[in-house]
Design a protein around this motif. Structure first.
Motif, PDB file in Angstrom:
ATOM      1  N   LEU A  29       0.844  -1.195   0.000  1.00 56.43           N
ATOM      2  CA  LEU A  29       0.000   0.000   0.000  1.00 56.43           C
ATOM      3  C   LEU A  29       0.872   1.235   0.000  1.00 56.43           C
ATOM      4  CD1 LEU A  29      -2.691  -0.741   2.748  1.00 56.43           C
ATOM      5  CD2 LEU A  29      -3.045  -0.682   0.291  1.00 56.43           C
ATOM      6  N   VAL A  30       0.467   2.237  -0.778  1.00 60.39           N
ATOM      7  CA  VAL A  30       1.122   3.536  -0.736  1.00 60.39           C
ATOM      8  C   VAL A  30       0.063   4.550  -0.334  1.00 60.39           C
ATOM      9  CG1 VAL A  30       2.259   5.350  -2.057  1.00 60.39           C
ATOM     10  CG2 VAL A  30       2.774   2.982  -2.531  1.00 60.39           C
ATOM     11  N   CYS A  31       0.305   5.253   0.746  1.00 56.55           N
ATOM     12  CA  CYS A  31      -0.576   6.334   1.181  1.00 56.55           C
ATOM     13  C   CYS A  31       0.153   7.634   0.874  1.00 56.55           C
ATOM     14  CB  CYS A  31      -0.876   6.223   2.663  1.00 56.55           C
ATOM     15  SG  CYS A  31      -1.711   4.694   3.105  1.00 56.55           S
ATOM     16  N   THR A  32      -0.510   8.530   0.122  1.00 53.88           N
ATOM     17  CA  THR A  32       0.178   9.730  -0.335  1.00 53.88           C
ATOM     18  C   THR A  32      -0.779  10.905  -0.482  1.00 53.88           C
ATOM     19  OG1 THR A  32       1.612  10.612  -2.066  1.00 53.88           O
ATOM     20  CG2 THR A  32      -0.105   9.098  -2.775  1.00 53.88           C
ATOM     21  N   ASN A  33      -0.210  12.100  -0.476  1.00 50.33           N
ATOM     22  CA  ASN A  33      -0.959  13.320  -0.780  1.00 50.33           C
ATOM     23  C   ASN A  33      -0.643  13.827  -2.180  1.00 50.33           C
ATOM     24  OD1 ASN A  33      -2.396  13.583   1.630  1.00 50.33           O
ATOM     25  ND2 ASN A  33      -0.690  14.582   2.642  1.00 50.33           N
ATOM     26  N   MET A  34       0.263  13.119  -2.903  1.00 49.83           N
ATOM     27  CA  MET A  34       0.606  13.509  -4.266  1.00 49.83           C
ATOM     28  C   MET A  34      -0.621  13.299  -5.152  1.00 49.83           C
ATOM     29  SD  MET A  34       4.321  11.615  -4.388  1.00 49.83           S
ATOM     30  CE  MET A  34       4.501  11.692  -6.138  1.00 49.83           C
ATOM     31  N   ASP A  35      -0.785  14.169  -6.176  1.00 52.39           N
ATOM     32  CA  ASP A  35      -1.937  13.989  -7.057  1.00 52.39           C
ATOM     33  C   ASP A  35      -1.764  12.736  -7.914  1.00 52.39           C
ATOM     34  OD1 ASP A  35      -0.014  14.903  -8.813  1.00 52.39           O
ATOM     35  OD2 ASP A  35      -1.304  16.371  -9.794  1.00 52.39           O
TER      36      ASP A  35
END
Length: 181
Positions: free
Chosen positions: A102-108
Motif C-alpha cells: 500500500l502507498v498512502c500519499t498526498n501527491m496527485d
C-alpha cells in the motif's frame, strides 16, 4: 512408549514472532495513514529487492509505504462495507493478494502514476527468471566475468550438472563447441 528425543524439531532461528502486538501496531499505522493521506494506492512488485524499495520510498518523499501481511492490512482497511474506515476501502482490501503493498500519499494522481512508471531498475536475475537475450559461451576454456578469469576446476561437475557439455583436461574446464545459454 516414550517418544525418542531424536524426533524433536528444533528451530534454529533467533527471530521472535511479534504476535498480536506487532499485527496490532501495523493496523494502527495503516489506519492512521488512511486518516492522514488523501490517496491510497495498491502496487505489486516482482523480483523485489530491498534496496530498490528504499529508492521508491525516497522518490515518493512524504508518502508512506506498507508491505507486510495482506490479511493484516486488509483488516485495517476493512474487509466489508460495515467494517471499512472510509467508503469503498473494502474494495482495496479485496485487491490485496500476492506480492503487493500500500502507498498512502498526498501527491496527485498523475504525479504518483509518473513516479511509479518512471521507476525501473535492472538487476541480476534470480532463479526462475527467463533470460531476456541469449548468451553464448565460446568453445575452449570456460571463463567468467569481465576479466575473463577461468573457472576453478572444482566447478566442472556443477557446470555439467546444469547441462553444459564440459570436459576437464589438465585442470582446465573446456568446451568442444559453443554453448548457448
Amino acid at each position: 512408549m516414550p517418544r525418542a528425543k531424536r524426533t524433536k524439531v528444533v528451530s534454529l532461528t533467533k527471530i521472535k514472532s511479534k504476535g498480536k502486538v506487532g499485527r496490532r501496531e501495523i493496523m494502527v499505522k495503516v489506519t492512521d495513514a488512511i486518516d492522514t493521506y488523501d490517496y491510497v494506492w495498491v502496487f505489486s512488485v516482482e523480483n523485489m529487492r530491498n534496496q530498490y524499495l528504499k529508492q521508491v520510498r525516497r522518490n515518493l518523499g512524504t508518502s508512506q509505504i506498507f508491505m507486510g501481511s495482506n490479511k493484516v492490512m486488509a483488516k485495517a482497511l476493512g474487509n466489508d462495507e460495515e467494517s471499512e474506515l472510509k467508503p469503498n476501502l473494502h474494495k482495496i482490501s479485496e485487491a490485496l493478494s500476492g506480492e503487493v503493498g500500500l502507498v498512502c500519499t498526498n501527491m496527485d494522481v498523475e504525479e504518483t502514476k509518473r513516479a511509479f512508471s518512471e521507476f525501473s531498475a535492472k538487476s541480476y536475475a534470480r532463479a526462475g527468471n527467463i533470460a531476456e537475450y541469449q548468451v553464448v559461451v565460446k568453445a575452449g576454456e570456460v571463463v567468467r566475468g569481465v576479466d575473463e578469469e577461468p573457472f576453478p576446476n572444482n566447478m566442472e561437475p556443477t557446470l555439467r550438472g546444469l547441462g553444459m557439455p564440459t570436459v576437464l583436461k589438465q585442470g582446465k574446464i573446456l568446451l568442444d563447441n559453443d554453448y548457448v545459454v
